[in-house]
Write a protein that holds these residues in place. Structure first.
Motif, PDB file in Angstrom:
ATOM      1  N   ILE A 245       0.823  -1.216   0.000  1.00 14.46           N
ATOM      2  CA  ILE A 245       0.000   0.000   0.000  1.00 14.46           C
ATOM      3  C   ILE A 245       0.855   1.264   0.000  1.00 14.46           C
ATOM      4  CG2 ILE A 245      -0.251   0.221   2.516  1.00 14.46           C
ATOM      5  CD1 ILE A 245      -3.281   0.832   1.872  1.00 14.46           C
ATOM      6  N   ALA A 246       2.046   1.180   0.624  1.00 13.72           N
ATOM      7  CA  ALA A 246       2.915   2.359   0.668  1.00 13.72           C
ATOM      8  C   ALA A 246       3.450   2.697  -0.720  1.00 13.72           C
ATOM      9  CB  ALA A 246       4.071   2.121   1.641  1.00 13.72           C
ATOM     10  N   ILE A 247       3.980   1.677  -1.427  1.00  6.13           N
ATOM     11  CA  ILE A 247       4.500   1.929  -2.763  1.00  6.13           C
ATOM     12  C   ILE A 247       3.376   2.246  -3.737  1.00  6.13           C
ATOM     13  CG2 ILE A 247       4.435  -0.461  -3.610  1.00  6.13           C
ATOM     14  CD1 ILE A 247       7.298   2.068  -4.123  1.00  6.13           C
ATOM     15  N   SER A 248       2.176   1.734  -3.461  1.00  4.73           N
ATOM     16  CA  SER A 248       1.016   2.064  -4.306  1.00  4.73           C
ATOM     17  C   SER A 248       0.640   3.534  -4.160  1.00  4.73           C
ATOM     18  CB  SER A 248      -0.175   1.175  -3.947  1.00  4.73           C
ATOM     19  OG  SER A 248       0.105  -0.182  -4.196  1.00  4.73           O
ATOM     20  N   MET A 249       0.737   4.062  -2.936  1.00  7.90           N
ATOM     21  CA  MET A 249       0.454   5.486  -2.727  1.00  7.90           C
ATOM     22  C   MET A 249       1.495   6.347  -3.442  1.00  7.90           C
ATOM     23  SD  MET A 249      -0.789   5.549   1.269  1.00  7.90           S
ATOM     24  CE  MET A 249      -1.265   7.269   1.216  1.00  7.90           C
ATOM     25  N   LEU A 250       2.748   5.889  -3.451  1.00  2.38           N
ATOM     26  CA  LEU A 250       3.782   6.623  -4.183  1.00  2.38           C
ATOM     27  C   LEU A 250       3.511   6.585  -5.688  1.00  2.38           C
ATOM     28  CD1 LEU A 250       6.421   8.177  -3.843  1.00  2.38           C
ATOM     29  CD2 LEU A 250       7.654   6.013  -4.091  1.00  2.38           C
ATOM     30  N   THR A 251       3.056   5.452  -6.181  1.00  2.99           N
ATOM     31  CA  THR A 251       2.689   5.349  -7.596  1.00  2.99           C
ATOM     32  C   THR A 251       1.521   6.265  -7.928  1.00  2.99           C
ATOM     33  OG1 THR A 251       3.442   3.046  -7.637  1.00  2.99           O
ATOM     34  CG2 THR A 251       1.976   3.746  -9.406  1.00  2.99           C
ATOM     35  N   LEU A 252       0.537   6.338  -7.026  1.00  4.65           N
ATOM     36  CA  LEU A 252      -0.605   7.222  -7.245  1.00  4.65           C
ATOM     37  C   LEU A 252      -0.181   8.689  -7.223  1.00  4.65           C
ATOM     38  CD1 LEU A 252      -3.372   5.420  -5.147  1.00  4.65           C
ATOM     39  CD2 LEU A 252      -3.222   5.616  -7.647  1.00  4.65           C
ATOM     40  N   PHE A 253       0.807   9.010  -6.399  1.00  8.27           N
ATOM     41  CA  PHE A 253       1.327  10.386  -6.420  1.00  8.27           C
ATOM     42  C   PHE A 253       1.962  10.688  -7.775  1.00  8.27           C
ATOM     43  CE2 PHE A 253       4.556  13.629  -5.633  1.00  8.27           C
ATOM     44  CZ  PHE A 253       3.798  14.592  -4.992  1.00  8.27           C
ATOM     45  N   ARG A 254       2.648   9.709  -8.324  1.00  8.35           N
ATOM     46  CA  ARG A 254       3.197   9.863  -9.672  1.00  8.35           C
ATOM     47  C   ARG A 254       2.082  10.073 -10.688  1.00  8.35           C
ATOM     48  NH1 ARG A 254       6.360   4.907 -12.817  1.00  8.35           N
ATOM     49  NH2 ARG A 254       6.127   5.733 -14.949  1.00  8.35           N
ATOM     50  N   VAL A 255       0.998   9.344 -10.544  1.00  9.03           N
ATOM     51  CA  VAL A 255      -0.145   9.508 -11.454  1.00  9.03           C
ATOM     52  C   VAL A 255      -0.759  10.890 -11.292  1.00  9.03           C
ATOM     53  CG1 VAL A 255      -2.460   8.662 -11.995  1.00  9.03           C
ATOM     54  CG2 VAL A 255      -0.622   7.027 -11.525  1.00  9.03           C
ATOM     55  N   MET A 256      -0.894  11.350 -10.045  1.00  8.11           N
ATOM     56  CA  MET A 256      -1.515  12.648  -9.781  1.00  8.11           C
ATOM     57  C   MET A 256      -0.706  13.793 -10.382  1.00  8.11           C
ATOM     58  SD  MET A 256      -2.355  14.461  -6.112  1.00  8.11           S
ATOM     59  CE  MET A 256      -0.639  14.925  -5.907  1.00  8.11           C
ATOM     60  N   THR A 257       0.631  13.637 -10.395  1.00  9.24           N
ATOM     61  CA  THR A 257       1.493  14.687 -10.959  1.00  9.24           C
ATOM     62  C   THR A 257       1.712  14.504 -12.461  1.00  9.24           C
ATOM     63  OG1 THR A 257       3.445  13.368 -10.319  1.00  9.24           O
ATOM     64  CG2 THR A 257       2.700  15.059  -8.778  1.00  9.24           C
ATOM     65  N   PHE A 258       1.013  13.520 -13.059  1.00  9.44           N
ATOM     66  CA  PHE A 258       1.073  13.275 -14.500  1.00  9.44           C
ATOM     67  C   PHE A 258       2.474  12.916 -14.988  1.00  9.44           C
ATOM     68  CE2 PHE A 258      -2.396  16.407 -13.883  1.00  9.44           C
ATOM     69  CZ  PHE A 258      -3.457  15.596 -14.255  1.00  9.44           C
ATOM     70  N   GLU A 259       3.260  12.275 -14.131  1.00 11.20           N
ATOM     71  CA  GLU A 259       4.608  11.856 -14.500  1.00 11.20           C
ATOM     72  C   GLU A 259       4.543  10.463 -15.137  1.00 11.20           C
ATOM     73  OE1 GLU A 259       8.571  11.933 -15.207  1.00 11.20           O
ATOM     74  OE2 GLU A 259       7.340  13.585 -14.489  1.00 11.20           O
TER      75      GLU A 259
END
Length: 274
Positions: free
Chosen positions: A177-191
């Motif tokens: 879940i921790a690395i998934s939240m980091l991935t979602l942050f990447r998605v949110m910043t459109f990276e």
């Protein structure tokens, strides 16, 4: 003798008060702050020895000017006790005092340069609009805290769903879940978020719904909420400043409640007369 000293002190205070309120003086102070910032940036480049010497001399002159400027502001204050009740006056005074410490050629030279970087923040204390902006941001923090809490909940839910569905597709992005939240942050910043989405769509063709709904909530809805809160607080701060200016100028218009009270008093007087 005492009367003469008092008169001279009041005259000096009046002259310095006019100087402090002068727009040209304010622009000159802003210019010196900008030169100080550029000087700090110039020192990060390799410079010839003569230029280094010139920057040191210029830094001393800037420090001396700031001492004179803060002294003018202090003398211009009619009630000296009120001067240090202002956070920005205290902040400016501390920056100037610390800049006077001769640590340029000592082991604390790095700390000295870092302290001089904060001179740029004096721009906030000089320009009223920047003070309003910073005050609005600080006052908006409690309301923004609830928005961030709601955003964390959304992140947590989507991270749990993503870790459950997509872990087998790419453990490096959805392993827990921790690395998934980091991935979602990447998605949110459109990276490179489309690469993540297309990878999951190879297994789950409708996974685009997951990503688009998350982007809508995080990047659009929450961003607009944050902007709305900050703008609302800024409008309140601007109204407060306008009201203070009107009170200082004695031109404040009466509120509806005050007008109603005045009408009630007039009615009472008319009743007593009749």
């Amino acid at each position: 003798m005492n009367q003469t000293l008092l008169t001279n002190s009041q005259t000096l205070q009046h002259h310095f008060e006019r100087l402090k309120a002068n727009k040209l003086f304010e622009l000159f102070v802003i210019s010196v702050i900008l030169v100080s910032a550029l000087l700090i940036g110039a020192k990060t480049y390799p410079l010839p020895p003569k230029v280094v010497t010139a920057t040191v001399v210029l830094d001393y002159l800037i420090t001396l000017f700031f001492v004179v400027e803060i002294s003018i502001r202090f003398i211009a204050e009619a009630n000296k006790k009120l001067f240090f009740k202002s956070f920005w006056n205290v902040f400016d005074s501390l920056i100037v005092l610390v800049s006077l410490v001769p640590i340029e050629n000592s082991e604390l030279a790095v700390i000295g340069r870092l302290i001089r970087v904060f001179r740029v923040l004096r721009m906030v204390s000089i320009i009223p609009e920047l003070r309003i902006l910073l005050t609005s941001l600080v006052k908006a923090l409690p309301q923004l805290g609830y928005v961030m809490l709601l955003m964390f909940i959304i992140f947590y839910i989507y991270a749990a769903i993503g870790s459950t569905l997509f872990e087998t597709i790419n453990p490096e992005l959805w392993g827990d879940i921790a690395i998934s939240m980091l991935t979602l942050f990447r998605v949110m910043t459109f990276e490179d978020w489309t690469d993540v989405m297309y990878e999951t769509m190879q297994v789950y063709s409708l996974s685009w719904i997951y990503f688009l709904s998350f982007i809508f909530l995080s990047a659009f809805a929450f961003l607009n909420m944050v902007i709305g809160i900050v703008v609302n607080v800024m409008e309140q701060e601007h109204a407060k400043v306008r009201q203070e200016d009107q009170l200082a100028a004695g031109t404040q218009e009466p509120s509806l409640r005050e007008l109603q009270q005045q009408l009630d008093e007039i009615k009472q007087l008319l009743k007593h007369k009749t």
